[in-house]
Design an enzyme around this catalytic site. Structure first.
Site, PDB file in Angstrom:
ATOM      1  CG  HIS A 171      -6.843  -0.024  -4.568  1.00  0.00           C
ATOM      2  ND1 HIS A 171      -5.796   0.480  -3.390  1.00  0.00           N
ATOM      3  CD2 HIS A 171      -8.028  -0.815  -4.440  1.00  0.00           C
ATOM      4  CE1 HIS A 171      -7.191  -0.770  -2.212  1.00  0.00           C
ATOM      5  NE2 HIS A 171      -8.223  -0.819  -2.820  1.00  0.00           N
ATOM      6  CB  CYS A 190      -3.040   4.010  -5.919  1.00  0.00           C
ATOM      7  SG  CYS A 190      -4.075   3.105  -4.789  1.00  0.00           S
ATOM      8  CB  CYS A 203      -0.906  -0.528   1.489  1.00  0.00           C
ATOM      9  SG  CYS A 203      -2.381   1.733   1.731  1.00  0.00           S
ATOM     10  CG  ASN A 204       1.796   2.804  -3.634  1.00  0.00           C
ATOM     11  OD1 ASN A 204       3.293   3.086  -3.893  1.00  0.00           O
ATOM     12  ND2 ASN A 204       1.416   1.987  -4.106  1.00  0.00           N
ATOM     13  CB  THR A 205      -1.641   5.435   1.534  1.00  0.00           C
ATOM     14  OG1 THR A 205      -2.229   5.581  -0.346  1.00  0.00           O
ATOM     15  CG2 THR A 205      -2.560   6.207   2.187  1.00  0.00           C
TER      16      THR A 205
HETATM   17  N1  DGL Z   1      -3.987   0.821  -2.557  1.00  0.00           N
HETATM   18  C1  DGL Z   1      -3.917   1.543  -1.337  1.00  0.00           C
HETATM   19  C2  DGL Z   1      -2.893   2.679  -2.021  1.00  0.00           C
HETATM   20  O1  DGL Z   1      -1.323   1.634  -2.818  1.00  0.00           O
HETATM   21  C3  DGL Z   1      -4.939   2.699  -1.126  1.00  0.00           C
HETATM   22  C4  DGL Z   1      -5.146   3.165  -0.084  1.00  0.00           C
HETATM   23  C5  DGL Z   1      -6.406   3.997   0.097  1.00  0.00           C
HETATM   24  O2  DGL Z   1      -7.357   2.837   0.520  1.00  0.00           O
HETATM   25  O3  DGL Z   1      -6.999   5.075   0.046  1.00  0.00           O
HETATM   26  O4  DGL Z   1      -2.200   3.358  -1.432  1.00  0.00           O
END
Ligand code: DGL
Length: 249
Positions: free
Chosen positions: A180, A178, A70-72
């Site tokens: 997703h 991200c 997860c990048n976040t």
């Molecule tokens: N898959 C997450 C990322 O890579 C999504 C973050 C989210 O939940 O907004 O940032």
């Protein structure tokens, strides 16, 4: 046997897990917090606290090392997690930056609000090489994907907005920053009016990990039971897995 903990706010990391498990056999313990997704619009305090809950849950599986899919979470609290749990945390963001820096030309970082606000990719890439990094906050893409909206007018309208700078400037490289977004990679390609180099960091991460296990055991834990989630995981995964809905952390 290698026990690898891997996590995301929801489904995005499942695509990362799939790439890893196809290439490297191990005991994978994936947690997706789809009950509290999206993380990308939340505060640093909240993201850090949720990430800590995830790792606390996974710790009972005797994890050797973690992959933050997860990048976040990567850009918000990787150092905090390393310090708190005293384990190795490999981040998708750092692998992505390393991979992206090998390409010529400018970049568009497509990511959540938290990732863009950190300017993590922009700072790292512009410090490494002579390039310009454009940034686009894709505020509602994670929500759409988690609800199973993987095509259609609503998704296209959002993509047109988030990709407008790319279409205007014909930016050579687009980083899917991200986890997703690779799920809708083909839709992203369709909304571009030129051919860009679309960088999917999961593919590079899979190349980086080496395991010597003879067999795969893939466990997926999701915090909220949902038929859409079950169907999407089934669509994403090419290897056998066991899915459990754990109902919150
Ligand atoms: N898959 C997450 C990322 O890579 C999504 C973050 C989210 O939940 O907004 O940032």
């Amino acid at each position: 046997m290698t026990n690898i903990g891997i996590f995301d706010s929801g489904l995005g990391g499942v695509a990362v897990l799939n790439e890893l498990a196809k290439k490297n056999k191990a005991n994978y313990f994936y947690l997706g917090d789809n009950l509290r997704v999206p993380y990308g619009n939340r505060s640093k305090t909240e993201i850090t606290s949720f990430a800590t809950d995830i790792v606390n849950y996974l710790e009972s599986y005797d994890i050797d090392y973690y992959i933050i899919a997860c990048n976040t979470i990567s850009v918000t609290c990787k150092d905090y997690l390393r310090e708190k749990f005293k384990k190795e945390f490999i981040t998708i963001a750092d692998v992505a930056i390393e991979a992206a820096s090998g390409f010529e030309g400018d970049y568009l970082t497509l990511a959540t609000k938290a990732t863009i606000d950190s300017h993590y990719y922009k700072k790292a890439l512009e410090a490494r090489k002579d390039c310009k990094v454009y940034e686009s906050k894709a505020i509602d893409l994670v929500n759409l994907i988690e609800s199973g909206i993987l095509e259609g007018a609503t998704l296209n309208d959002s993509l047109d907005e988030y990709l407008s700078i790319a279409n205007e400037k014909k930016i050579l490289n687009i980083i899917l920053a991200c986890t997703h977004y690779p799920i809708i990679k083909d839709r992203i390609k369709e909304r571009l009016n030129y051919e860009a180099n679309i960088i999917d960091p999961a593919l590079y991460l899979a190349e980086k990990i080496v395991t010597e296990d003879a067999q795969n055991r893939v466990n997926i834990f999701m915090t909220k039971k949902s038929d859409e989630t079950r169907d999407l995981i089934d669509k994403i995964m090419d290897v056998d897995y066991k899915l459990s809905f754990i109902g919150g952390l």
